[in-house]
Design a protein around this motif. Structure first.
Motif, PDB file in Angstrom:
ATOM      1  N   THR A   5       2.124   2.486  -6.425  1.00 18.72           N
ATOM      2  CA  THR A   5       2.494   1.442  -5.471  1.00 18.72           C
ATOM      3  C   THR A   5       3.318   2.027  -4.337  1.00 18.72           C
ATOM      4  O   THR A   5       3.059   1.761  -3.150  1.00 18.72           O
ATOM      5  CB  THR A   5       3.301   0.333  -6.176  1.00 18.72           C
ATOM      6  OG1 THR A   5       2.529  -0.226  -7.240  1.00 18.72           O
ATOM      7  CG2 THR A   5       3.671  -0.768  -5.186  1.00 18.72           C
ATOM      8  N   HIS A   6       4.286   2.863  -4.682  1.00 17.65           N
ATOM      9  CA  HIS A   6       5.153   3.454  -3.660  1.00 17.65           C
ATOM     10  C   HIS A   6       4.422   4.528  -2.854  1.00 17.65           C
ATOM     11  O   HIS A   6       4.833   4.833  -1.726  1.00 17.65           O
ATOM     12  CB  HIS A   6       6.405   4.044  -4.313  1.00 17.65           C
ATOM     13  CG  HIS A   6       7.366   3.006  -4.794  1.00 17.65           C
ATOM     14  ND1 HIS A   6       8.145   2.255  -3.944  1.00 17.65           N
ATOM     15  CD2 HIS A   6       7.669   2.572  -6.053  1.00 17.65           C
ATOM     16  CE1 HIS A   6       8.892   1.427  -4.642  1.00 17.65           C
ATOM     17  NE2 HIS A   6       8.626   1.590  -5.923  1.00 17.65           N
TER      18      HIS A   6
ATOM     19  N   SER B 232       0.371  -4.173   2.198  1.00 13.82           N
ATOM     20  CA  SER B 232      -0.899  -3.599   1.760  1.00 13.82           C
ATOM     21  C   SER B 232      -1.414  -4.304   0.512  1.00 13.82           C
ATOM     22  O   SER B 232      -0.671  -4.493  -0.465  1.00 13.82           O
ATOM     23  CB  SER B 232      -0.717  -2.097   1.469  1.00 13.82           C
ATOM     24  OG  SER B 232      -1.820  -1.583   0.765  1.00 13.82           O
TER      25      SER B 232
ATOM     26  N   VAL C 217       7.839   0.055  -1.117  1.00 17.58           N
ATOM     27  CA  VAL C 217       8.143  -1.351  -1.350  1.00 17.58           C
ATOM     28  C   VAL C 217       9.592  -1.481  -1.807  1.00 17.58           C
ATOM     29  O   VAL C 217      10.076  -0.692  -2.618  1.00 17.58           O
ATOM     30  CB  VAL C 217       7.204  -1.939  -2.426  1.00 17.58           C
ATOM     31  CG1 VAL C 217       7.448  -3.437  -2.588  1.00 17.58           C
ATOM     32  CG2 VAL C 217       5.750  -1.670  -2.068  1.00 17.58           C
TER      33      VAL C 217
ATOM     34  N   PRO D   9       4.877  -6.563  -0.251  1.00 16.43           N
ATOM     35  CA  PRO D   9       4.088  -5.480   0.347  1.00 16.43           C
ATOM     36  C   PRO D   9       3.027  -6.026   1.311  1.00 16.43           C
ATOM     37  O   PRO D   9       2.416  -7.063   1.048  1.00 16.43           O
ATOM     38  CB  PRO D   9       3.433  -4.812  -0.869  1.00 16.43           C
ATOM     39  CG  PRO D   9       4.278  -5.195  -2.027  1.00 16.43           C
ATOM     40  CD  PRO D   9       4.840  -6.536  -1.728  1.00 16.43           C
TER      41      PRO D   9
ATOM     42  N   ALA E 216      -1.208  -1.964  -2.472  1.00  9.10           N
ATOM     43  CA  ALA E 216       0.125  -1.905  -3.065  1.00  9.10           C
ATOM     44  C   ALA E 216       0.366  -3.117  -3.961  1.00  9.10           C
ATOM     45  O   ALA E 216       0.928  -2.987  -5.059  1.00  9.10           O
ATOM     46  CB  ALA E 216       1.186  -1.834  -1.964  1.00  9.10           C
TER      47      ALA E 216
ATOM     48  N   VAL F 187       1.371   4.143  -1.814  1.00  8.08           N
ATOM     49  CA  VAL F 187       0.625   3.383  -0.807  1.00  8.08           C
ATOM     50  C   VAL F 187       1.572   2.800   0.242  1.00  8.08           C
ATOM     51  O   VAL F 187       1.320   2.852   1.451  1.00  8.08           O
ATOM     52  CB  VAL F 187      -0.183   2.248  -1.477  1.00  8.08           C
ATOM     53  CG1 VAL F 187      -0.840   1.350  -0.428  1.00  8.08           C
ATOM     54  CG2 VAL F 187      -1.235   2.826  -2.406  1.00  8.08           C
ATOM     55  N   GLU F 188       2.672   2.233  -0.221  1.00 10.91           N
ATOM     56  CA  GLU F 188       3.643   1.600   0.685  1.00 10.91           C
ATOM     57  C   GLU F 188       5.012   1.626   0.023  1.00 10.91           C
ATOM     58  O   GLU F 188       5.143   1.291  -1.164  1.00 10.91           O
ATOM     59  CB  GLU F 188       3.228   0.158   0.985  1.00 10.91           C
ATOM     60  CG  GLU F 188       4.169  -0.592   1.899  1.00 10.91           C
ATOM     61  CD  GLU F 188       3.724  -2.026   2.131  1.00 10.91           C
ATOM     62  OE1 GLU F 188       4.571  -2.855   2.496  1.00 10.91           O
ATOM     63  OE2 GLU F 188       2.528  -2.307   1.943  1.00 10.91           O
TER      64      GLU F 188
END
Length: 293
Positions: A172-173, A63, A178, A61, A66, A175-176
Motif C-alpha cells: 500500500t505504501h 489511488s 498513506v 488514499p 492503494a 503505491v501511495e
C-alpha cells in the motif's frame, strides 16, 4: 535520517507485538466465538480510526490500487485473527502465539523472492538461532497437548496470513504514502467485511458478548490491540525490511511465554527459558545487522 528512522521503528514494532500478544488473554476468557470476536475487534477499530481520521483531517488514499491493497491487508489479517483465535481456544495463548510466530519464515521468503532482500551471515545465523529458540519454547507443549490437531495447523496457517497482511501494508505504501489513520480504517473495515459471512455461518450462536464484562473486553480488544498495537505495527512495517520485521515479531511468543507463567500460573521448564533467551538473542543479532548496514 533513515538510520534514525529504523532505530525508532524497531522498538515501536516490538511494543506493538507485545501488546498484540496480550490480546490472547481476552480471546481466552471472553464468551464470544472465534470469528465473532475477530469481527468485533476489526469493526470497533474501523469506527475509532474513522473518527481519528476525521478529527485530524487525514484523507483516504487517492489511488484505487492503494485502497485495494489496504483492504486486502485487512482481509488477510481477519483470516489470521480467526485462525489464531481457534488455536487459542484449542491449545491456549502460549502455543497458539508460538505457532503464529512462524510468520518469520514466510516474511523472510517473501522478502528474498519478491523484494530482493539479502540475508547476510549474521542474519542467517539469527534466523537459525530463532528457530532453535522457538522450538525449545514449544517442544514441551507438543509433547503433551494432543487435542484439536487441525487447530495446530490453523495456528501455523495464521502465521502465513499475518505475513501476507504485512506484505500488503507494505505494498500500500509503495503505491501511495498513506497516512496511518486512513490506512488502518480501510484495513480494519476490509477485514470486518470479510468476516461477515463466516461469522453468520460459524458463530451465529456466539455472536454477541454475553455480559457487560465481555462487552468491555471486546472494546479493549478492538481499541488497544487493533488500534494501538496493530497501528504501531503498520507504522513500522514500511520502515523496516521484511526479514527484520519477522525477527522482531518473535518478541510476541516470548511475551506469550511470560503471560503463561506470570498470569496463568503455567509451569515453564528450563529449556523453555533457554528458548526465550535464544529468541531474544536472535532478535538482537538481526536488528544489529540492519542497524550497522
Amino acid at each position: 535520517m533513515k538510520q534514525q528512522t529504523i532505530s525508532y521503528a524497531a522498538p515501536l514494532l516490538v511494543l506493538g507485538c507485545v501488546v498484540f500478544g496480550l490480546g490472547s488473554l481476552i480471546v481466552k476468557f471472553v464468551q464470544v466465538g472465534s470469528y465473532a470476536v475477530a469481527f468485533w475487534r476489526l469493526a470497533v477499530a474501523a469506527v475509532v480510526f474513522w473518527l481519528l481520521m476525521r478529527h485530524f483531517g487525514q484523507k483516504l488514499p487517492q489511488s484505487r490500487r492503494a485502497l485495494r491493497f489496504a483492504a486486502l491487508a485487512g482481509v488477510f489479517l481477519a483470516i489470521d485473527l480467526a485462525l489464531w483465535h481457534e488455536s487459542i481456544h484449542a491449545v491456549g495463548p502460549g502455543i497458539s502465539t508460538l505457532l503464529n510466530s512462524l510468520q518469520i519464515f514466510f516474511l523472510s521468503a517473501i522478502g528474498v523472492v519478491f523484494y530482493g532482500e539479502r540475508l547476510g551471515r549474521l542474519q542467517l545465523a539469527s534466523l537459525l538461532l530463532a528457530v532453535a529458540g522457538v522450538a525449545l519454547i514449544g517442544s514441551p507443549e507438543f509433547g503433551h497437548n494432543g487435542k484439536a490437531v487441525w487447530r495446530f495447523v490453523s495456528g501455523t496457517a495464521s502465521g502465513a496470513m499475518l505475513a501476507l497482511s504485512m506484505v500488503f501494508v507494505r505494498k500500500t505504501h509503495e503505491v501511495e504514502r498513506v497516512a496511518l489513520f486512513p490506512m488502518m480504517m480501510v484495513l480494519s473495515a476490509g477485514g470486518a467485511l470479510a468476516l461477515v459471512v463466516p461469522v453468520l455461518l460459524l458463530d451465529s450462536g456466539a455472536l454477541y458478548p454475553a455480559s457487560w464484562r465481555d462487552v468491555g473486553l471486546v472494546l479493549v480488544y478492538g481499541v488497544v490491540m487493533q488500534c494501538f498495537a496493530w497501528g504501531l505495527i503498520a507504522y513500522a512495517i514500511p520502515l523496516l525490511s521484511l526479514s527484520l520485521t519477522g525477527l522482531l515479531l518473535l518478541s510476541e511468543p516470548v511475551a506469550a511465554l511470560l503471560i503463561d507463567y506470570f498470569l496463568l500460573s503455567k509451569p515453564i521448564n528450563g529449556w523453555q527459558w533457554i528458548g526465550a533467551a535464544l529468541t531474544l538473542a536472535a532478535i538482537y543479532l538481526g536488528s544489529l545487522k540492519k542497524n550497522t548496514a
